[in-house]
Design an enzyme around this catalytic site. Structure first.
Site, PDB file in Angstrom:
ATOM      1  N   LYS A 125       0.855  -1.192   0.000  1.00  0.00           N
ATOM      2  CA  LYS A 125       0.000   0.000   0.000  1.00  0.00           C
ATOM      3  C   LYS A 125       0.892   1.244   0.000  1.00  0.00           C
ATOM      4  O   LYS A 125       1.881   1.299   0.754  1.00  0.00           O
ATOM      5  CB  LYS A 125      -0.904  -0.018   1.238  1.00  0.00           C
ATOM      6  CG  LYS A 125      -1.914   1.138   1.290  1.00  0.00           C
ATOM      7  CD  LYS A 125      -2.845   1.022   2.505  1.00  0.00           C
ATOM      8  CE  LYS A 125      -3.929   2.087   2.502  1.00  0.00           C
ATOM      9  NZ  LYS A 125      -4.842   1.990   3.657  1.00  0.00           N
ATOM     10  N   SER A 161     -10.395   0.105   6.688  1.00  0.00           N
ATOM     11  CA  SER A 161      -9.738   0.137   5.374  1.00  0.00           C
ATOM     12  C   SER A 161      -9.087  -1.150   4.915  1.00  0.00           C
ATOM     13  O   SER A 161      -8.687  -1.248   3.761  1.00  0.00           O
ATOM     14  CB  SER A 161      -8.687   1.234   5.345  1.00  0.00           C
ATOM     15  OG  SER A 161      -9.305   2.462   5.083  1.00  0.00           O
ATOM     16  N   SER A 179      -9.922   2.320   2.473  1.00  0.00           N
ATOM     17  CA  SER A 179      -8.977   2.998   1.618  1.00  0.00           C
ATOM     18  C   SER A 179      -7.980   2.088   0.904  1.00  0.00           C
ATOM     19  O   SER A 179      -7.360   2.519  -0.063  1.00  0.00           O
ATOM     20  CB  SER A 179      -8.181   4.013   2.444  1.00  0.00           C
ATOM     21  OG  SER A 179      -7.389   3.354   3.413  1.00  0.00           O
TER      22      SER A 179
HETATM   23  N1  GLN Z   1     -13.447   4.676   5.631  1.00  0.00           N
HETATM   24  C1  GLN Z   1     -12.896   5.160   6.849  1.00  0.00           C
HETATM   25  C2  GLN Z   1     -12.524   6.618   6.728  1.00  0.00           C
HETATM   26  O1  GLN Z   1     -12.784   7.168   5.722  1.00  0.00           O
HETATM   27  C3  GLN Z   1     -11.716   4.322   7.281  1.00  0.00           C
HETATM   28  C4  GLN Z   1     -10.483   4.612   6.550  1.00  0.00           C
HETATM   29  C5  GLN Z   1      -9.338   3.785   7.036  1.00  0.00           C
HETATM   30  O2  GLN Z   1      -9.527   2.780   7.714  1.00  0.00           O
HETATM   31  N2  GLN Z   1      -8.137   4.231   6.726  1.00  0.00           N
HETATM   32  O3  GLN Z   1     -12.015   7.207   7.608  1.00  0.00           O
END
Ligand code: GLN
Length: 494
Positions: free
Chosen positions: A78, A182, A158
């Protein structure tokens, strides 16, 4: 069958048996990336030359009968993990030109164990999002489509690039991070497995920070076992991260086979939401039935503060983000846009460098931390966070693990849920409580919905008891026997 179809465990074992070389499997992955990445946009950067050098080095070590846990195994990383000498963007323009002079601890651990890095996987900007649509490097396309419908779907976020890469068989495994879901939500949307370990299990050193009290690294793979193998390499105490825990790393891979006989599995009644699609409810019941058939006892439990988890998360995470992102000022690294004075340099740099979602989070975070509102929002959220943790602590006096759906829907189409940020935030309803409490959570592909899209089930465990989480996940996986290929891959290479 192509080498790309092998699971990570099969790649590792095949390399050890000399059935093929690391250069063979790395070349197969790079060829698949060359063919499919233009459609998927799963990688921001492909480091083909470097990967082949690492693979050749691994082959020399394999030829000398050296054994290392991931020797010669190619992975996607990532693009939130700093990689020495390789551009690290965090999905943002503001870090576009940034080439870290150091390696994150998690990726250094993987390299120590012999892994080969194929490149950097796309993500929502600064890992803020649930659709991968906020990346400054373009949206990632989910390799799955609805039956009889060509609409492009989001891979979740994400870690959408990591999930799409693994699902489309461009890499046997990938690193990811999870601040509010995410790892688990994109795993569910793409029909793969992914685990957010206990907070402190993996070092956060060298991972671009979003919300430091919630961020945690973890693996994504096509099987639960593949995640267990990767996590064993990624995890471990690191003196460079004061929140990294000084606990031994157990044999996660062996735990996958333990079975669930005699285990008590909690079913939190507050997760039964009206907004949940009936098929998700049906899949959940199916998963629980499988576990009961394999010898587990189901226990009804209550997590009464669940209803506050999402609101609490969307105060705590932006608050920490607004503080962490203050460092992107155009002075020391990354993008710089000159101005007449220092103030203008900051303003110009941040205006050019940050996308809309990141700005929204910085604004919310700054607001909830401001003198007038700190008590009303931030302090209250911290108190609720303690209550959410207490709910889990109490539940775990009665049960060994909890099982819930991972997300309230299957993958949605690009452009859907985009009008109103709150609709997007609702995706995280089942995943954020684990981050608030710091407990481990695994998503396992459990089946398909009516339109042929994958659905995941989530297993939550006690702090530092990933072994039980893997045992329950392994049991669900064996019953689900999930083997459908994503539409793109089914049509493309097989
Ligand atoms: N979807 C969540 C957010 O927008 C989690 C994102 C994540 O886990 N990095 O904050």
């Amino acid at each position: 069958m192509s080498l790309c179809d092998l699971s990570l465990a099969e790649v590792r074992d095949g390399l050890r048996r000399r059935d093929f070389t690391s250069v063979d499997i790395t070349t197969a992955c790079l060829d698949a990336i060359a063919e499919l990445n233009p459609k998927l946009n799963a990688f921001v950067t492909v480091t083909g030359e470097r990967a082949l050098e690492q693979a050749a080095a691994a082959d020399r070590r394999l030829a000398a009968d050296e054994v290392a846990p991931l020797l010669g195994v190619p992975l996607a990383i990532k693009d939130l993990f700093c990689t020495a000498g390789v551009r690290t963007t965090a999905g943002s323009k503001i870090l576009g030109p940034f080439v870290p002079p150091y390696e994150s601890t998690v990726t250094a651990n993987l390299l120590r164990d012999g892994a080969v890095f194929l490149g950097k996987a796309n993500l929502d900007e600064f890992a803020m999002g649930s659709s991968n649509m906020t990346s400054a490097y373009g949206a990632v396309v989910n390799p799955w489509t609805r039956r009889g419908d060509n609409a492009q779907l989001v891979p979740g976020g994400s870690s959408g690039g990591s999930a799409a890469a693994v699902a489309a068989r461009l890499a046997p495994g990938a690193t990811a991070t999870d601040t509010g879901g995410s790892i688990r939500q994109p795993a569910s949307f793409c029909g793969i497995a992914g685990i957010k370990p206990t907070y402190g299990r993996c070092s956060r050193w060298g991972i671009v920070a979003f919300a430091s009290s919630l961020d945690q690294a973890g693996p994504m793979g096509r099987t639960v076992r593949d995640c267990a193998i990767m996590l064993a390499s990624m995890a471990g105490h690191d003196p460079k991260d004061s929140t990294s825990a000084e606990v031994p790393v157990p044999d996660f891979e062996a735990a996958c086979e333990r079975g669930v006989r005699g285990l008590r599995i909690g079913v939190p009644r507050e997760y039964r939401s009206d907004a949940m699609a009936p098929e998700i409810e049906a899949m959940w019941q199916q998963g629980l039935t499988w576990l009961r058939e394999q010898g587990a006892t189901l226990v009804d439990v209550s997590l009464p503060h669940t209803k506050y988890a999402l609101a609490t998360y969307y105060i705590v995470a932006p608050a920490e983000a607004s503080s962490n992102l203050a460092r992107y000022d155009g002075v020391r690294f990354g993008l710089r846009r000159e101005g007449a004075d220092l103030q203008e340099l900051y303003e110009n740099t941040r205006a050019a460098g940050f996308g809309d979602e990141v700005r929204r989070r910085v604004l919310i975070g700054t607001y909830v931390l401001s003198a007038g509102y700190y008590d009303a929002y931030y302090l209250r959220a911290q108190k609720l966070r303690a209550l959410i943790l207490r709910d889990f602590t109490e539940a775990f006096t009665k049960v060994d693990a909890l099982v819930t759906p991972t997300a309230p829907t299957a993958a949605f189409a690009m452009g859907e849920k985009m009008d109103d940020p709150v609709t997007m935030y609702l995706n995280d309803i089942f995943t954020v409580p684990a981050n608030m409490a710091g407990i481990p959570g695994l998503s396992v592909p459990a089946g398909l919905d009516v339109s042929g899209l994958p659905l995941g089930l989530q297993v939550l465990g006690k702090p530092f008891d990933e072994e039980t989480v893997f045992a329950v996940g392994g049991a669900i996986e064996r019953s689900a026997n999930f083997s459908t290929l994503p539409s793109l891959r089914a049509g493309a290479l097989s």
